[in-house]
Scaffold this motif. Structure first.
Motif, PDB file in Angstrom:
ATOM      1  N   ASP A   1      -7.375   7.153  -9.607  1.00 28.63           N
ATOM      2  CA  ASP A   1      -6.929   8.524  -9.404  1.00 28.63           C
ATOM      3  C   ASP A   1      -5.463   8.602  -8.981  1.00 28.63           C
ATOM      4  OD1 ASP A   1      -9.470   9.620  -9.979  1.00 28.63           O
ATOM      5  OD2 ASP A   1     -10.142   9.182  -7.930  1.00 28.63           O
ATOM      6  N   ASN A   2      -4.770   7.446  -8.948  1.00 26.41           N
ATOM      7  CA  ASN A   2      -3.391   7.427  -8.474  1.00 26.41           C
ATOM      8  C   ASN A   2      -2.570   6.413  -9.270  1.00 26.41           C
ATOM      9  OD1 ASN A   2      -1.184   8.124  -6.833  1.00 26.41           O
ATOM     10  ND2 ASN A   2      -1.634   6.482  -5.366  1.00 26.41           N
ATOM     11  N   VAL A   3      -2.513   6.644 -10.588  1.00 29.16           N
ATOM     12  CA  VAL A   3      -1.789   5.699 -11.450  1.00 29.16           C
ATOM     13  C   VAL A   3      -0.416   6.225 -11.863  1.00 29.16           C
ATOM     14  CG1 VAL A   3      -3.875   4.618 -12.340  1.00 29.16           C
ATOM     15  CG2 VAL A   3      -2.928   6.599 -13.522  1.00 29.16           C
TER      16      VAL A   3
ATOM     17  N   LEU B   1       8.334  -9.771   2.277  1.00 23.27           N
ATOM     18  CA  LEU B   1       8.306  -8.476   1.605  1.00 23.27           C
ATOM     19  C   LEU B   1       7.288  -7.575   2.276  1.00 23.27           C
ATOM     20  CD1 LEU B   1       8.830  -6.482  -0.797  1.00 23.27           C
ATOM     21  CD2 LEU B   1       6.981  -7.676  -2.002  1.00 23.27           C
ATOM     22  N   LYS B   2       7.750  -6.380   2.654  1.00 23.43           N
ATOM     23  CA  LYS B   2       6.841  -5.342   3.097  1.00 23.43           C
ATOM     24  C   LYS B   2       7.018  -4.171   2.146  1.00 23.43           C
ATOM     25  CE  LYS B   2       5.013  -2.992   7.159  1.00 23.43           C
ATOM     26  NZ  LYS B   2       5.126  -2.822   8.635  1.00 23.43           N
ATOM     27  N   SER B   3       5.958  -3.836   1.410  1.00 24.10           N
ATOM     28  CA  SER B   3       6.044  -2.833   0.360  1.00 24.10           C
ATOM     29  C   SER B   3       5.041  -1.719   0.601  1.00 24.10           C
ATOM     30  CB  SER B   3       5.782  -3.489  -1.005  1.00 24.10           C
ATOM     31  OG  SER B   3       5.887  -2.544  -2.043  1.00 24.10           O
ATOM     32  N   HIS B   4       5.533  -0.484   0.665  1.00 21.21           N
ATOM     33  CA  HIS B   4       4.681   0.700   0.781  1.00 21.21           C
ATOM     34  C   HIS B   4       4.629   1.347  -0.605  1.00 21.21           C
ATOM     35  CE1 HIS B   4       4.705   0.406   5.151  1.00 21.21           C
ATOM     36  NE2 HIS B   4       6.015   0.280   5.092  1.00 21.21           N
ATOM     37  N   LYS B   5       3.432   1.447  -1.178  1.00 20.96           N
ATOM     38  CA  LYS B   5       3.276   1.878  -2.570  1.00 20.96           C
ATOM     39  C   LYS B   5       2.674   3.276  -2.651  1.00 20.96           C
ATOM     40  CE  LYS B   5       1.348  -2.089  -2.672  1.00 20.96           C
ATOM     41  NZ  LYS B   5       0.609  -3.324  -2.921  1.00 20.96           N
ATOM     42  N   ASN B   6       3.371   4.167  -3.343  1.00 21.29           N
ATOM     43  CA  ASN B   6       2.889   5.532  -3.510  1.00 21.29           C
ATOM     44  C   ASN B   6       1.935   5.677  -4.686  1.00 21.29           C
ATOM     45  OD1 ASN B   6       4.477   7.507  -1.573  1.00 21.29           O
ATOM     46  ND2 ASN B   6       5.922   5.930  -2.227  1.00 21.29           N
ATOM     47  N   PHE B   7       1.963   4.703  -5.620  1.00 23.94           N
ATOM     48  CA  PHE B   7       1.079   4.714  -6.783  1.00 23.94           C
ATOM     49  C   PHE B   7       0.472   3.323  -6.960  1.00 23.94           C
ATOM     50  CE2 PHE B   7       4.507   7.756  -7.664  1.00 23.94           C
ATOM     51  CZ  PHE B   7       3.775   8.915  -7.909  1.00 23.94           C
TER      52      PHE B   7
ATOM     53  N   ASP C   1       6.865  10.799   4.178  1.00 22.28           N
ATOM     54  CA  ASP C   1       5.864  11.575   3.437  1.00 22.28           C
ATOM     55  C   ASP C   1       6.422  11.871   2.042  1.00 22.28           C
ATOM     56  OD1 ASP C   1       4.392  11.665   5.779  1.00 22.28           O
ATOM     57  OD2 ASP C   1       4.725  13.816   6.146  1.00 22.28           O
ATOM     58  N   SER C   2       5.532  12.130   1.096  1.00 21.56           N
ATOM     59  CA  SER C   2       5.957  12.552  -0.234  1.00 21.56           C
ATOM     60  C   SER C   2       5.138  13.762  -0.661  1.00 21.56           C
ATOM     61  CB  SER C   2       5.801  11.419  -1.255  1.00 21.56           C
ATOM     62  OG  SER C   2       4.440  11.080  -1.429  1.00 21.56           O
TER      63      SER C   2
ATOM     64  N   ALA D   1       2.819   9.573   4.940  1.00 21.24           N
ATOM     65  CA  ALA D   1       3.296   8.193   4.852  1.00 21.24           C
ATOM     66  C   ALA D   1       2.182   7.180   5.104  1.00 21.24           C
ATOM     67  CB  ALA D   1       4.442   7.981   5.832  1.00 21.24           C
ATOM     68  N   HIS D   2       1.286   7.485   6.047  1.00 20.94           N
ATOM     69  CA  HIS D   2       0.260   6.512   6.426  1.00 20.94           C
ATOM     70  C   HIS D   2      -0.802   6.320   5.347  1.00 20.94           C
ATOM     71  CE1 HIS D   2      -3.014   9.386   7.232  1.00 20.94           C
ATOM     72  NE2 HIS D   2      -2.069  10.195   7.687  1.00 20.94           N
ATOM     73  N   THR D   3      -0.814   7.181   4.328  1.00 20.48           N
ATOM     74  CA  THR D   3      -1.810   7.037   3.257  1.00 20.48           C
ATOM     75  C   THR D   3      -1.336   6.093   2.156  1.00 20.48           C
ATOM     76  OG1 THR D   3      -0.993   8.941   1.984  1.00 20.48           O
ATOM     77  CG2 THR D   3      -2.642   9.366   3.697  1.00 20.48           C
ATOM     78  N   ARG D   4      -0.095   5.650   2.218  1.00 15.54           N
ATOM     79  CA  ARG D   4       0.408   4.728   1.203  1.00 15.54           C
ATOM     80  C   ARG D   4      -0.267   3.359   1.358  1.00 15.54           C
ATOM     81  NH1 ARG D   4       6.769   4.878   2.094  1.00 15.54           N
ATOM     82  NH2 ARG D   4       6.047   4.524   4.228  1.00 15.54           N
ATOM     83  N   ASN D   5      -0.446   2.673   0.241  1.00 17.18           N
ATOM     84  CA  ASN D   5      -0.948   1.307   0.298  1.00 17.18           C
ATOM     85  C   ASN D   5       0.189   0.379   0.716  1.00 17.18           C
ATOM     86  OD1 ASN D   5      -1.234  -1.461  -1.383  1.00 17.18           O
ATOM     87  ND2 ASN D   5      -3.254  -0.735  -0.749  1.00 17.18           N
ATOM     88  N   THR D   6      -0.093  -0.540   1.625  1.00 15.19           N
ATOM     89  CA  THR D   6       0.948  -1.428   2.151  1.00 15.19           C
ATOM     90  C   THR D   6       0.601  -2.886   1.903  1.00 15.19           C
ATOM     91  OG1 THR D   6       1.596   0.135   3.885  1.00 15.19           O
ATOM     92  CG2 THR D   6       2.201  -2.163   4.212  1.00 15.19           C
ATOM     93  N   THR D   7       1.584  -3.624   1.391  1.00 19.13           N
ATOM     94  CA  THR D   7       1.487  -5.070   1.231  1.00 19.13           C
ATOM     95  C   THR D   7       2.503  -5.706   2.166  1.00 19.13           C
ATOM     96  OG1 THR D   7       0.784  -4.955  -1.077  1.00 19.13           O
ATOM     97  CG2 THR D   7       1.804  -7.004  -0.354  1.00 19.13           C
ATOM     98  N   ASP D   8       2.069  -6.697   2.965  1.00 17.75           N
ATOM     99  CA  ASP D   8       2.977  -7.403   3.869  1.00 17.75           C
ATOM    100  C   ASP D   8       2.866  -8.895   3.604  1.00 17.75           C
ATOM    101  OD1 ASP D   8       4.542  -8.392   5.897  1.00 17.75           O
ATOM    102  OD2 ASP D   8       3.669  -7.129   7.467  1.00 17.75           O
ATOM    103  N   LEU D   9       3.886  -9.438   2.943  1.00 17.59           N
ATOM    104  CA  LEU D   9       3.916 -10.871   2.621  1.00 17.59           C
ATOM    105  C   LEU D   9       4.847 -11.638   3.550  1.00 17.59           C
ATOM    106  CD1 LEU D   9       4.120 -10.650  -1.292  1.00 17.59           C
ATOM    107  CD2 LEU D   9       2.080 -10.858   0.155  1.00 17.59           C
TER     108      LEU D   9
END
Length: 232
Positions: free
Chosen positions: A33-35, A18-24, A206-207, A7-15
């Motif tokens: 390498d992660n599209v 909106l708090k968004s955890h992005k897997n791609f 986690d994914s 989970a901690h490797t996801r990219n996170t945006t906090d506006l």
């Protein structure tokens, strides 16, 4: 082959709203390498503040699925669809040849959370469409419940791609076995709890991305809530 993404490797945006955890890769986050994974392009784990959301914006040639985890989301689009989808609900929009839509937290007082999932369609330029469905939460208990399928149904949204999305709540110590054909993939997202998938162990949020795993044994180490996507 199974790749686990903690989970901690996801990219996170906090506006703030909106708090968004992005897997791609998505928005201002890009990793060549992660599209995506097969036909899967987006898996965002979004928390949206009360009364806030995404204003009108366009989409085309994408199957967009929202799975509500708490609260409710309100959808409006240029085709005239207006719908509210809550917990134990799934909405699917096929953008096709082009559509403008907006999505908001349906509550002015309570936050909401959901998974937003994007998939490439099997055909481009189709007629846009929208639907939302509800499912019985008890049907997830110690079972894989299909909530999105190519055929659709009373409690499953219809998607224009050769893939299915399942939800499950597996009690500690229980096991499910998922089998699929050759040349397919599995995306596994653990919503809560702890489980093992063959030799891999996943904890909350986690994914895992699986290829050439025609049989996957999923065992709940703790009471577990997860999403499994079978896709080409």
């Amino acid at each position: 082959m199974i790749q686990v993404f903690p989970a901690h490797t996801r990219n996170t945006t906090d506006l703030g709203w909106l708090k968004s955890h992005k897997n791609f890769s998505f928005g201002d986050y890009f990793d060549e390498d992660n599209v995506g994974f097969g036909v899967m392009r987006v898996c965002n784990d979004d928390d949206i503040a009360a009364g806030r959301g995404f204003g009108p914006h366009p989409h085309s040639d994408m199957e967009i699925v929202s799975i509500v985890l708490s609260g409710a989301i309100k959808h409006e689009d240029s085709l005239g669809h207006v719908a509210v989808t809550g917990v134990n609900g799934v909405q699917r929009m096929s953008a096709g040849s082009g559509v403008i839509h907006a999505e908001y937290n349906a509550s002015d007082t309570e936050p909401m959370s959901l998974f937003q999932l994007w998939f490439m369609p099997s055909k481009r330029g189709t007629e846009p469409s929208f639907e939302n469905v509800t499912y019985e939460p008890e049907a997830m208990k110690n079972s894989l419940l299909p909530v999105v399928t190519p055929e659709g149904g009373e409690h499953a949204a219809k998607i224009h791609q050769d893939m299915s999305i399942y939800l499950s709540k597996l009690e500690a110590g229980k096991e499910l076995v998922f089998k699929q054909g050759e040349n397919r993939r599995i995306f596994l997202m653990l919503i809560s709890g702890k489980l093992s998938a063959n030799d891999a162990v996943l904890e909350t949020k986690d994914s895992a991305r699986m290829e050439a795993e025609q049989t996957v044994a999923i065992r709940a180490i703790e009471d577990t809530h997860f999403m499994l996507i079978d896709l080409p």
